[in-house]
Design a protein around this motif. Structure first.
Motif, PDB file in Angstrom:
ATOM      1  N   TYR A 153       0.827  -1.203   0.000  1.00 12.73           N
ATOM      2  CA  TYR A 153       0.000   0.000   0.000  1.00 12.73           C
ATOM      3  C   TYR A 153       0.861   1.253   0.000  1.00 12.73           C
ATOM      4  O   TYR A 153       2.031   1.231   0.356  1.00 12.73           O
ATOM      5  N   TRP A 154       0.247   2.329  -0.454  1.00 13.89           N
ATOM      6  CA  TRP A 154       0.868   3.645  -0.277  1.00 13.89           C
ATOM      7  C   TRP A 154      -0.189   4.632   0.166  1.00 13.89           C
ATOM      8  O   TRP A 154      -1.377   4.484  -0.101  1.00 13.89           O
ATOM      9  N   THR A 155       0.277   5.647   0.875  1.00  9.88           N
ATOM     10  CA  THR A 155      -0.568   6.734   1.337  1.00  9.88           C
ATOM     11  C   THR A 155      -0.077   8.023   0.689  1.00  9.88           C
ATOM     12  O   THR A 155       1.116   8.305   0.695  1.00  9.88           O
ATOM     13  N   ARG A 156      -0.997   8.778   0.113  1.00 11.33           N
ATOM     14  CA  ARG A 156      -0.642  10.078  -0.454  1.00 11.33           C
ATOM     15  C   ARG A 156      -1.336  11.173   0.339  1.00 11.33           C
ATOM     16  O   ARG A 156      -2.541  11.114   0.567  1.00 11.33           O
ATOM     17  N   ILE A 157      -0.571  12.161   0.772  1.00 12.85           N
ATOM     18  CA  ILE A 157      -1.118  13.358   1.405  1.00 12.85           C
ATOM     19  C   ILE A 157      -0.659  14.541   0.561  1.00 12.85           C
ATOM     20  O   ILE A 157       0.535  14.852   0.508  1.00 12.85           O
ATOM     21  N   GLY A 158      -1.585  15.199  -0.137  1.00 15.86           N
ATOM     22  CA  GLY A 158      -1.184  16.255  -1.063  1.00 15.86           C
ATOM     23  C   GLY A 158      -0.347  15.659  -2.183  1.00 15.86           C
ATOM     24  O   GLY A 158      -0.812  14.810  -2.936  1.00 15.86           O
ATOM     25  N   THR A 159       0.915  16.089  -2.276  1.00 11.03           N
ATOM     26  CA  THR A 159       1.814  15.567  -3.302  1.00 11.03           C
ATOM     27  C   THR A 159       2.907  14.688  -2.711  1.00 11.03           C
ATOM     28  O   THR A 159       3.864  14.342  -3.395  1.00 11.03           O
ATOM     29  N   ARG A 160       2.773  14.301  -1.450  1.00 10.35           N
ATOM     30  CA  ARG A 160       3.806  13.533  -0.770  1.00 10.35           C
ATOM     31  C   ARG A 160       3.288  12.154  -0.370  1.00 10.35           C
ATOM     32  O   ARG A 160       2.076  11.914  -0.311  1.00 10.35           O
ATOM     33  N   TYR A 161       4.249  11.244  -0.095  1.00 15.44           N
ATOM     34  CA  TYR A 161       3.912   9.865   0.248  1.00 15.44           C
ATOM     35  C   TYR A 161       4.515   9.504   1.612  1.00 15.44           C
ATOM     36  O   TYR A 161       5.612   8.961   1.686  1.00 15.44           O
ATOM     37  N   PRO A 162       3.826   9.809   2.699  1.00 12.87           N
ATOM     38  CA  PRO A 162       4.372   9.508   4.025  1.00 12.87           C
ATOM     39  C   PRO A 162       4.488   8.012   4.271  1.00 12.87           C
ATOM     40  O   PRO A 162       3.684   7.219   3.770  1.00 12.87           O
ATOM     41  N   GLN A 163       5.478   7.622   5.064  1.00 11.78           N
ATOM     42  CA  GLN A 163       5.736   6.217   5.342  1.00 11.78           C
ATOM     43  C   GLN A 163       5.275   5.794   6.734  1.00 11.78           C
ATOM     44  O   GLN A 163       5.174   4.599   7.007  1.00 11.78           O
ATOM     45  N   THR A 164       5.010   6.737   7.612  1.00  6.57           N
ATOM     46  CA  THR A 164       4.566   6.430   8.972  1.00  6.57           C
ATOM     47  C   THR A 164       3.460   7.399   9.372  1.00  6.57           C
ATOM     48  O   THR A 164       3.252   8.439   8.728  1.00  6.57           O
ATOM     49  N   GLN A 165       2.763   7.074  10.471  1.00  5.60           N
ATOM     50  CA  GLN A 165       1.756   7.994  11.001  1.00  5.60           C
ATOM     51  C   GLN A 165       2.404   9.309  11.431  1.00  5.60           C
ATOM     52  O   GLN A 165       1.811  10.375  11.274  1.00  5.60           O
ATOM     53  N   GLY A 166       3.644   9.219  11.957  1.00  4.82           N
ATOM     54  CA  GLY A 166       4.360  10.440  12.325  1.00  4.82           C
ATOM     55  C   GLY A 166       4.630  11.317  11.116  1.00  4.82           C
ATOM     56  O   GLY A 166       4.475  12.547  11.170  1.00  4.82           O
ATOM     57  N   ASP A 167       5.052  10.690   9.997  1.00  2.75           N
ATOM     58  CA  ASP A 167       5.262  11.439   8.757  1.00  2.75           C
ATOM     59  C   ASP A 167       3.966  12.104   8.304  1.00  2.75           C
ATOM     60  O   ASP A 167       3.960  13.257   7.853  1.00  2.75           O
ATOM     61  N   THR A 168       2.860  11.358   8.398  1.00  6.99           N
ATOM     62  CA  THR A 168       1.568  11.884   7.966  1.00  6.99           C
ATOM     63  C   THR A 168       1.191  13.109   8.781  1.00  6.99           C
ATOM     64  O   THR A 168       0.786  14.141   8.230  1.00  6.99           O
ATOM     65  N   ARG A 169       1.318  13.008  10.094  1.00 11.13           N
ATOM     66  CA  ARG A 169       0.988  14.153  10.948  1.00 11.13           C
ATOM     67  C   ARG A 169       1.874  15.354  10.619  1.00 11.13           C
ATOM     68  O   ARG A 169       1.408  16.494  10.571  1.00 11.13           O
ATOM     69  N   GLY A 170       3.160  15.088  10.411  1.00 13.99           N
ATOM     70  CA  GLY A 170       4.084  16.177  10.098  1.00 13.99           C
ATOM     71  C   GLY A 170       3.721  16.875   8.804  1.00 13.99           C
ATOM     72  O   GLY A 170       3.761  18.112   8.719  1.00 13.99           O
ATOM     73  N   LEU A 171       3.346  16.102   7.772  1.00 11.27           N
ATOM     74  CA  LEU A 171       2.965  16.693   6.490  1.00 11.27           C
ATOM     75  C   LEU A 171       1.706  17.544   6.625  1.00 11.27           C
ATOM     76  O   LEU A 171       1.606  18.627   6.048  1.00 11.27           O
ATOM     77  N   ILE A 172       0.743  17.035   7.388  1.00  7.91           N
ATOM     78  CA  ILE A 172      -0.505  17.785   7.568  1.00  7.91           C
ATOM     79  C   ILE A 172      -0.237  19.106   8.265  1.00  7.91           C
ATOM     80  O   ILE A 172      -0.747  20.165   7.883  1.00  7.91           O
ATOM     81  N   VAL A 173       0.611  19.089   9.295  1.00 14.76           N
ATOM     82  CA  VAL A 173       0.954  20.319  10.003  1.00 14.76           C
ATOM     83  C   VAL A 173       1.688  21.280   9.077  1.00 14.76           C
ATOM     84  O   VAL A 173       1.379  22.477   9.015  1.00 14.76           O
ATOM     85  N   GLN A 174       2.682  20.764   8.318  1.00 18.00           N
ATOM     86  CA  GLN A 174       3.438  21.617   7.406  1.00 18.00           C
ATOM     87  C   GLN A 174       2.529  22.293   6.389  1.00 18.00           C
ATOM     88  O   GLN A 174       2.649  23.496   6.133  1.00 18.00           O
ATOM     89  N   GLN A 175       1.618  21.515   5.800  1.00 14.50           N
ATOM     90  CA  GLN A 175       0.765  22.089   4.779  1.00 14.50           C
ATOM     91  C   GLN A 175      -0.266  23.034   5.373  1.00 14.50           C
ATOM     92  O   GLN A 175      -0.641  24.028   4.748  1.00 14.50           O
ATOM     93  N   SER A 176      -0.705  22.755   6.594  1.00 10.79           N
ATOM     94  CA  SER A 176      -1.627  23.677   7.262  1.00 10.79           C
ATOM     95  C   SER A 176      -0.943  25.008   7.541  1.00 10.79           C
ATOM     96  O   SER A 176      -1.530  26.078   7.353  1.00 10.79           O
ATOM     97  N   LEU A 177       0.319  24.955   7.985  1.00 15.55           N
ATOM     98  CA  LEU A 177       1.063  26.185   8.234  1.00 15.55           C
ATOM     99  C   LEU A 177       1.338  26.924   6.928  1.00 15.55           C
ATOM    100  O   LEU A 177       1.559  28.143   6.936  1.00 15.55           O
ATOM    101  N   GLY A 178       1.323  26.198   5.811  1.00 16.08           N
ATOM    102  CA  GLY A 178       1.434  26.822   4.494  1.00 16.08           C
ATOM    103  C   GLY A 178       0.074  27.210   3.935  1.00 16.08           C
ATOM    104  O   GLY A 178      -0.053  27.493   2.751  1.00 16.08           O
ATOM    105  N   ARG A 179      -0.959  27.170   4.802  1.00 23.55           N
ATOM    106  CA  ARG A 179      -2.316  27.607   4.486  1.00 23.55           C
ATOM    107  C   ARG A 179      -3.015  26.699   3.479  1.00 23.55           C
ATOM    108  O   ARG A 179      -3.878  27.128   2.734  1.00 23.55           O
ATOM    109  N   THR A 180      -2.633  25.425   3.448  1.00 26.17           N
ATOM    110  CA  THR A 180      -3.236  24.479   2.522  1.00 26.17           C
ATOM    111  C   THR A 180      -3.856  23.313   3.267  1.00 26.17           C
ATOM    112  O   THR A 180      -3.249  22.767   4.185  1.00 26.17           O
ATOM    113  N   ILE A 181      -5.072  22.944   2.903  1.00 23.92           N
ATOM    114  CA  ILE A 181      -5.698  21.723   3.416  1.00 23.92           C
ATOM    115  C   ILE A 181      -5.484  20.639   2.357  1.00 23.92           C
ATOM    116  O   ILE A 181      -6.049  20.720   1.268  1.00 23.92           O
ATOM    117  N   PRO A 182      -4.668  19.617   2.642  1.00 24.03           N
ATOM    118  CA  PRO A 182      -4.385  18.611   1.626  1.00 24.03           C
ATOM    119  C   PRO A 182      -5.481  17.555   1.524  1.00 24.03           C
ATOM    120  O   PRO A 182      -6.202  17.303   2.483  1.00 24.03           O
TER     121      PRO A 182
END
Length: 227
Positions: A153-182
């Motif tokens: 399986y793969w998970t895509r958040i926006g344009t990225r492919y996180p490998q762990t739940q920690g990665d997923t949370r980090g991407l969501i926070v980064q994109q939120s701080l960049g004013r984007t809801i992925p």
């Protein structure tokens, strides 16, 4: 570490999470991508993948139905594919137009144990994508009684492919701080039984053929905007 040190670290961590949560309310976020219906998702995923064709089947593991799952996913589809020899692969695709810190895609490491499976170690697996960079995917085996299911399986958040739940949370926070809801998608291919190494190779080939067969709408959903 002393009790005082631990307490200080926990306080700092709690403060950081509070700031992140507060930032979401202060920053004017860009609107989330539009919703996709189940019919649109069905149309975006091809019925023929390399030597495989869709067939009828049962036994696909899906996330338990609850309010959180319904809020998380706009559309979920399940397919069964078989080749000329009758060897089958199951495919599940779950799409959510809005991923935030409280609503994240459920990986197999979550939904399989919730249905009584024991999960083995998760290992990285790269899915070939023609001349482009491969898709970072994961491979894991789930067991319940005499059922052994090998999963890619793969998970895509926006344009990225996180490998762990920690990665997923980090991407969501980064994109939120960049004013984007992925938006986000979880694409999962699996098969029942057999040797793990052989299953890994079969699923990697299926996933590569799936990616190669996608049209524009399918690439946008499974691979991300601009893919």
């Amino acid at each position: 570490m002393s009790g005082e040190g631990l307490a200080r670290r926990e306080l700092l961590c709690a403060g950081a999470l509070t700031l992140i949560a507060g930032a979401g309310g202060l920053i004017a976020l860009r609107p989330a991508p539009p919703r996709i219906s189940a019919a649109q998702l069905e149309a975006a995923v091809p019925g023929s993948v390399g030597p495989y064709r869709t067939v009828r089947g049962t036994g696909l593991v899906t996330p338990p139905a609850d309010e959180t799952t319904e809020a998380m996913y706009d559309a979920v589809i399940g397919r069964f594919y078989a080749d000329a020899a009758g060897d089958g692969v199951m495919l599940a695709v779950a799409y959510g137009h809005r991923q935030d810190y409280s609503l994240m895609l459920h990986s197999p490491e979550w939904c399989y144990p919730a249905q009584g499976f024991a999960i083995g170690p998760t290992t990285p697996l790269a899915v070939a994508r023609g001349g482009a960079a491969p898709i970072p995917a994961l491979f894991v085996t789930a067991t319940r009684g005499d059922r052994v299911e090998h999963i890619l399986y793969w998970t895509r958040i926006g344009t990225r492919y996180p490998q762990t739940q920690g990665d997923t949370r980090g991407l969501i926070v980064q994109q939120s701080l960049g004013r984007t809801i992925p938006d986000g998608v979880l694409a999962r291919a699996s098969l029942i039984g057999g040797d793990a190494a052989a299953a890994r190779a079969t699923l990697a080939g299926f996933a590569a053929a799936l990616v190669a067969s996608l049209g524009g709408a399918g690439r946008a959903v499974l691979l991300g905007p601009g893919a």
